[in-house]
Design an enzyme around this catalytic site. Structure first.
Site, PDB file in Angstrom:
ATOM      1  N   LYS A 174       1.044  -1.228  -0.144  1.00  0.00           N
ATOM      2  CA  LYS A 174      -0.054  -0.036   0.014  1.00  0.00           C
ATOM      3  C   LYS A 174       0.867   1.161  -0.013  1.00  0.00           C
ATOM      4  O   LYS A 174       1.388   1.712   0.951  1.00  0.00           O
ATOM      5  CB  LYS A 174      -0.882   0.076   1.377  1.00  0.00           C
ATOM      6  CG  LYS A 174      -2.281   0.588   1.096  1.00  0.00           C
ATOM      7  CD  LYS A 174      -2.167   1.907   0.774  1.00  0.00           C
ATOM      8  CE  LYS A 174      -1.917   2.965   1.955  1.00  0.00           C
ATOM      9  NZ  LYS A 174      -1.771   4.423   1.560  1.00  0.00           N
ATOM     10  N   GLU A 248       8.779   1.871  11.362  1.00  0.00           N
ATOM     11  CA  GLU A 248       9.798   2.814  11.311  1.00  0.00           C
ATOM     12  C   GLU A 248       9.276   4.125  11.262  1.00  0.00           C
ATOM     13  O   GLU A 248       8.627   4.406  10.370  1.00  0.00           O
ATOM     14  CB  GLU A 248      10.474   2.558   9.677  1.00  0.00           C
ATOM     15  CG  GLU A 248      11.299   1.282   9.611  1.00  0.00           C
ATOM     16  CD  GLU A 248      12.391   1.030  10.569  1.00  0.00           C
ATOM     17  OE1 GLU A 248      12.914   1.978  11.151  1.00  0.00           O
ATOM     18  OE2 GLU A 248      12.867  -0.215  10.462  1.00  0.00           O
ATOM     19  N   CYS A 282      13.454  11.253   7.330  1.00  0.00           N
ATOM     20  CA  CYS A 282      13.033  10.900   8.851  1.00  0.00           C
ATOM     21  C   CYS A 282      14.442  11.137   9.737  1.00  0.00           C
ATOM     22  O   CYS A 282      14.386  11.578  10.818  1.00  0.00           O
ATOM     23  CB  CYS A 282      12.728   9.439   8.958  1.00  0.00           C
ATOM     24  SG  CYS A 282      13.754   8.207   8.245  1.00  0.00           S
ATOM     25  N   GLU A 382       8.811  17.190  15.052  1.00  0.00           N
ATOM     26  CA  GLU A 382       9.589  16.648  13.721  1.00  0.00           C
ATOM     27  C   GLU A 382       8.602  17.859  12.667  1.00  0.00           C
ATOM     28  O   GLU A 382       7.277  17.636  12.681  1.00  0.00           O
ATOM     29  CB  GLU A 382       9.047  15.280  13.270  1.00  0.00           C
ATOM     30  CG  GLU A 382       9.597  14.705  12.070  1.00  0.00           C
ATOM     31  CD  GLU A 382       9.193  13.444  11.766  1.00  0.00           C
ATOM     32  OE1 GLU A 382       8.232  12.944  11.836  1.00  0.00           O
ATOM     33  OE2 GLU A 382      10.132  12.853  11.361  1.00  0.00           O
TER      34      GLU A 382
HETATM   35  P1  NAD Z   1       1.814   8.673   7.413  1.00  0.00           P
HETATM   36  O1  NAD Z   1       1.758   7.945   8.679  1.00  0.00           O
HETATM   37  O2  NAD Z   1       0.867   9.871   7.229  1.00  0.00           O
HETATM   38  O3  NAD Z   1       1.408   7.733   6.271  1.00  0.00           O
HETATM   39  C1  NAD Z   1       2.267   6.636   5.841  1.00  0.00           C
HETATM   40  C2  NAD Z   1       1.344   5.534   5.290  1.00  0.00           C
HETATM   41  O4  NAD Z   1       0.343   5.017   6.043  1.00  0.00           O
HETATM   42  C3  NAD Z   1       0.650   6.012   4.019  1.00  0.00           C
HETATM   43  O5  NAD Z   1       0.751   4.943   2.983  1.00  0.00           O
HETATM   44  C4  NAD Z   1      -0.541   6.144   4.519  1.00  0.00           C
HETATM   45  O6  NAD Z   1      -1.766   6.200   3.450  1.00  0.00           O
HETATM   46  C5  NAD Z   1      -0.908   5.208   5.488  1.00  0.00           C
HETATM   47  N1  NAD Z   1      -1.525   5.235   6.605  1.00  0.00           N
HETATM   48  C6  NAD Z   1      -2.158   6.458   7.027  1.00  0.00           C
HETATM   49  N2  NAD Z   1      -2.870   6.169   8.376  1.00  0.00           N
HETATM   50  C7  NAD Z   1      -3.101   4.655   8.206  1.00  0.00           C
HETATM   51  C8  NAD Z   1      -3.850   3.798   9.177  1.00  0.00           C
HETATM   52  N3  NAD Z   1      -4.319   4.508  10.142  1.00  0.00           N
HETATM   53  N4  NAD Z   1      -3.644   2.529   8.757  1.00  0.00           N
HETATM   54  C9  NAD Z   1      -2.910   1.986   8.088  1.00  0.00           C
HETATM   55  N5  NAD Z   1      -2.337   2.931   7.111  1.00  0.00           N
HETATM   56  C10 NAD Z   1      -2.396   4.109   7.324  1.00  0.00           C
HETATM   57  O7  NAD Z   1       3.176   9.271   7.205  1.00  0.00           O
HETATM   58  P2  NAD Z   1       3.701  10.045   6.129  1.00  0.00           P
HETATM   59  O8  NAD Z   1       3.417  11.536   6.243  1.00  0.00           O
HETATM   60  O9  NAD Z   1       3.322   9.605   4.692  1.00  0.00           O
HETATM   61  O10 NAD Z   1       5.390  10.251   6.174  1.00  0.00           O
HETATM   62  C11 NAD Z   1       6.052  10.975   7.005  1.00  0.00           C
HETATM   63  C12 NAD Z   1       6.509  10.352   8.106  1.00  0.00           C
HETATM   64  O11 NAD Z   1       7.243   9.023   8.035  1.00  0.00           O
HETATM   65  C13 NAD Z   1       7.677  11.007   9.183  1.00  0.00           C
HETATM   66  O12 NAD Z   1       6.932  10.859  10.297  1.00  0.00           O
HETATM   67  C14 NAD Z   1       8.963  10.492   8.968  1.00  0.00           C
HETATM   68  O13 NAD Z   1       9.816  10.478   9.852  1.00  0.00           O
HETATM   69  C15 NAD Z   1       8.344   9.253   8.746  1.00  0.00           C
HETATM   70  N6  NAD Z   1       9.519   8.304   8.074  1.00  0.00           N
HETATM   71  C16 NAD Z   1      10.200   7.617   8.847  1.00  0.00           C
HETATM   72  C17 NAD Z   1      11.391   6.814   8.113  1.00  0.00           C
HETATM   73  C18 NAD Z   1      12.091   5.483   9.032  1.00  0.00           C
HETATM   74  O14 NAD Z   1      12.881   4.844   8.192  1.00  0.00           O
HETATM   75  N7  NAD Z   1      11.960   5.638  10.465  1.00  0.00           N
HETATM   76  C19 NAD Z   1      11.408   6.780   6.973  1.00  0.00           C
HETATM   77  C20 NAD Z   1      10.810   7.684   6.052  1.00  0.00           C
HETATM   78  C21 NAD Z   1       9.623   8.518   6.761  1.00  0.00           C
END
Ligand code: NAD
Length: 479
Positions: A174, A248, A282, A382
């Site tokens: 997804k 992550e 991140c 963040e």
């Molecule tokens: P997000 O949590 O909004 O969304 C991430 C994914 O989860 C998307 O595909 C989204 O559609 C899906 N999603 C959202 N709510 C969901 C739910 N309730 N159940 C299942 N899936 C759901 O995050 P984002 O805004 O896309 O990404 C940014 C964040 O990701 C930042 O906080 C960043 O630090 C983190 N990040 C972490 C790493 C790491 O390796 N630790 C790497 C990249 C990004």
């Protein structure tokens, strides 16, 4: 390329509506992709469950599975330019990043995990029980749900997909709703490589599609990268249904610049370390602890360097910084810059959206605040945008405490010529990864993941093999 979804070897528009994906450099719609419904997710999960035990996949010998992964790597490499341009078009990252980092990293991940396929061993152990032999084997889990964010769509997907397939699982992917295109194109290449139908399925959509995947009873594991808030929700649901889960999550990486640091090297490393992908990383270095005697020098040089970066469409080869991924990220960055100003930090450069020809895209100027205090929100939360905060410190003894005074623990950096002090501090800082005298490095062989609110579990290296398998103990009687 195809912009419908791949479910059970068929490209389909699904049973729902569609949503647009935008080019963040212009704000224009690039494509409409399907919004997968609960029914579509169910079809994809059932296809993956059937493929898991099929002779075509479940019955493959390890060497044959390794060859398939190598074929995927070769195809991805052959299409590297196209893939980099697609990633830039949908995500915004400059071609220097997509072509120089994201795509090659994804190719290497497939090759690295292809190498592991034939080396996933268990152990024998000398039990203190007479007349039995004991051995353990590692078995795949079954259907894994891979849910990814928008900042490095292809690369982060492959961090999950390569070890999941190497260990013999099947997957439902997804991708983030902002950036679905590279996952769909990769799925086409995976099909072309000869991976059997149903092994890799892609469902596009937003949080509801993700929730349907997390809830599904036939899914054995969720690997999620994204925000800490979503990670908590997914972790709770996986707890309820006893799925395995890797998370992550977010970060707020400190970068410590000691009194003896080479300031010019630190400025260069921190500039890239903080502003790569416009700060949408991140592990971005975002709070810089600088010896009070060198704070002004560092902050001014950092601001000078940040202010000279060329902002533009990522497809332009001379662009240093591309747009943010969406209008929401621009709004979030703008809000934090306002907070920084109100809390009394000194704005040295940036702070605005550029006007002129960039006004229609989601651009934001690289921004540096100096004289930031530990209690300010720009030092604690963040931002995920191009906003850097420089904080003076007085006493090196307080550094570990300052670095650790955060909900997050994903990564940290230390800049010092005194390697003993740097290594001591590296042990004291609570973070999954610490880089000494360098900007962020990533390698398939180096475990990756966060402590504290930055996540659960590790990706990459052998750690990912463990994350996608479980141990079975087999006892044999001599009698
Ligand atoms: P997000 O949590 O909004 O969304 C991430 C994914 O989860 C998307 O595909 C989204 O559609 C899906 N999603 C959202 N709510 C969901 C739910 N309730 N159940 C299942 N899936 C759901 O995050 P984002 O805004 O896309 O990404 C940014 C964040 O990701 C930042 O906080 C960043 O630090 C983190 N990040 C972490 C790493 C790491 O390796 N630790 C790497 C990249 C990004």
């Amino acid at each position: 390329m195809r912009t419908d979804m791949l479910i059970d070897g068929e490209w389909t528009t699904g049973s729902g509506t569609t949503f647009p994906t935008l080019n963040p450099a212009t704000g224009e719609v690039i494509a409409e992709v399907p919004e997968a419904t609960e029914t579509d997710v169910d079809t994809a999960v059932r296809a993956a469950a059937a493929a898991f035990t099929s002779p075509a996949w479940g019955g493959l010998l390890p060497a044959a599975r390794a060859r398939l992964l190598l074929r995927v790597a070769d195809l991805l490499e052959e299409h590297a330019d196209e893939m980099a341009r697609l990633e830039t078009l949908d995500q915004g990252q400059p071609l220097q990043v997509s072509a120089g980092f994201s795509v090659p990293n994804a190719v290497e991940h497939f090759r690295y995990y292809a190498g592991w396929v034939t080396k996933i061993t268990g152990v024998t152990a000398p039990l203190s029980i007479p007349d039995v032999d004991y051995r353990s084997v590692r078995e795949p889990l079954g259907v894994c749900g891979l849910i990814t964010p928008w900042n490095f769509p292809l690369m982060i997907l492959v961090w999950k997909l390569a070890p999941a397939l190497a260990t013999g699982n099947t997957v439902v992917i997804k991708p983030a709703e902002q950036t679905p295109l590279s996952a769909l194109r990769l799925a086409e290449l995976i099909e072309e490589a000869g991976v059997p139908a149903g092994v890799v399925n892609v469902v596009t959509g937003g949080p509801e599609t993700g929730r349907a995947l997390v809830r599904h009873p036939l899914v054995k594991k969720i690997s999620f990268t994204g925000s800490t808030g979503t990670g908590r929700e997914i972790g709770a649901e996986c707890g309820r249904t006893l799925k395995k889960v890797s998370l992550e999550l977010g970060g707020k990486a400190p970068s410590v610049i000691a009194a003896d640091a080479d300031i010019d090297a630190a400025v260069q490393g921190n500039l890239l370390g903080g502003l790569l992908n416009s700060g949408q990383v991140c592990a971005a270095y975002t709070r810089f602890y600088v010896d009070a005697g060198r704070h002004d020098e560092f902050a001014e040089k950092l601001a000078g360097a940040a202010g000279s970066l060329r902002l533009g469409d990522g497809l332009h080869p001379e662009t240093h910084l591309g747009p943010l991924v969406s209008a929401e990220q621009v709004a979030q960055t703008t809000r934090y810059v306002g907070l920084g100003r109100r809390e009394g930090a000194e704005l040295l450069t940036g702070g605005n959206r550029p006007d002129g020809e960039l006004a229609s895209g989601f651009f934001f100027e690289p921004t540096v605040f100096a004289g930031v205090r530990q209690d300010m929100r720009i030092a604690r939360e963040e931002i995920f945008g191009p906003v850097l905060a420089v904080l003076p410190y007085e006493d090196p003894e307080e550094l570990a405490g300052l670095a650790n005074d955060s909900a997050y623990g994903l990564a940290a950096a230390i800049w010092s010529r005194d390697i003993g002090t740097a290594n001591r501090l590296a042990r004291e800082i609570k973070a999954g990864t610490v880089w000494i005298n360098m900007m962020q490095g990533l390698d398939a062989a180096a475990a990756w993941g966060g402590m504290k609110s930055s996540g659960l579990g590790r990706e990459m290296g052998w750690a990912a093999i463990e994350a996608y398998t479980e141990i079975k103990s087999i006892w044999t009687s001599h009698n």
